[in-house]
Design a protein around this motif. Sequence first.
Motif, mmCIF file in Angstrom:
data_model
loop_
_atom_site.group_PDB
_atom_site.id
_atom_site.type_symbol
_atom_site.label_atom_id
_atom_site.label_comp_id
_atom_site.label_asym_id
_atom_site.label_seq_id
_atom_site.Cartn_x
_atom_site.Cartn_y
_atom_site.Cartn_z
ATOM 1 N N THR A 80 70.067 53.657 50.082
ATOM 2 C CA THR A 80 71.157 54.603 50.334
ATOM 3 C C THR A 80 72.366 54.279 49.470
ATOM 4 O O THR A 80 72.990 55.165 48.866
ATOM 5 C CB THR A 80 71.549 54.577 51.817
ATOM 6 O OG1 THR A 80 70.413 54.931 52.611
ATOM 7 C CG2 THR A 80 72.672 55.555 52.102
ATOM 8 N N GLN B 77 73.562 56.834 46.260
ATOM 9 C CA GLN B 77 74.865 57.496 46.316
ATOM 10 C C GLN B 77 75.898 56.863 45.380
ATOM 11 O O GLN B 77 76.708 57.575 44.785
ATOM 12 C CB GLN B 77 75.386 57.492 47.754
ATOM 13 C CG GLN B 77 74.512 58.296 48.709
ATOM 14 C CD GLN B 77 75.122 58.443 50.087
ATOM 15 O OE1 GLN B 77 76.284 58.796 50.252
ATOM 16 N NE2 GLN B 77 74.324 58.162 51.110
ATOM 17 N N SER C 240 74.513 63.153 46.394
ATOM 18 C CA SER C 240 75.182 63.488 47.650
ATOM 19 C C SER C 240 74.368 62.908 48.805
ATOM 20 O O SER C 240 73.184 62.585 48.641
ATOM 21 C CB SER C 240 75.282 65.002 47.805
ATOM 22 O OG SER C 240 73.985 65.567 47.971
ATOM 23 N N PRO C 241 74.965 62.777 49.996
ATOM 24 C CA PRO C 241 74.189 62.285 51.148
ATOM 25 C C PRO C 241 72.946 63.118 51.413
ATOM 26 O O PRO C 241 71.889 62.570 51.753
ATOM 27 C CB PRO C 241 75.183 62.362 52.301
ATOM 28 C CG PRO C 241 76.519 62.200 51.650
ATOM 29 C CD PRO C 241 76.400 62.909 50.329
#
Length: 227
Positions: free
Chosen positions: A38, A42, A48-49
Amino acid sequence: EREQRVPFGLFADRSYALMGGANMLVSVGLVGMALPLTLYLQSALGFSPLKAGLTMAPASLMSAVAAPFAGRLADRGGRYLVAAGFTLYAGGLGVIAAVAGPACTWYDLLPGFLLAGLGTGCTMSPMQTIATRNVAPRFAGAAAGTLNTLRQVGSALGSAIVLAVIQSSLAAGHSYTRALRDAIVVPVVALLAGAALALTLRQVKLAAPAEPAEEARPAGSTAPSTG
């Protein structure tokens, strides 16, 4: 007499004890994949998430497809299946770490996620089947709750260790890509340890169907003559 909330006698069963440890290790693998990836997707790649979540989604989809088939195979014993699942999971993380770079695309990472998802699917369902195979029905709830607790402990330990490795790598001036590679070592080692645990299970042979009992005859009686 006060009832014992956690029946520690469950751990007297070899399969349950080993798969309890494996549950902790696979949770280290799950956290060890999610946290550094993660951060990498990012922060290093600028996803983007939503895009980061979709990039990782194939692992969950592959796991969902593989799990029902793996659960059925676990009834045949399953130690090699679980060991293979742990190894595939570790291999998928290794592939991701190998191809990760500052200009990586989502489809570059796809093979690693698919391999990791296949490993997860071959691990989770068979582990629960093997762990609870010999558990008495009255202890089923306690057995499931204890396994869930062990998974939570594994997640807590895994997140603490992985975050410490990431922080140490970034503090040393390394890139997010290098931090990802450093952190992924933790789940890979945990998953290979899980594979080793699975191989120490005793192979279970399913009992053959019982032969129908012959009808009892009175003492001294003989079979009826056909002549």
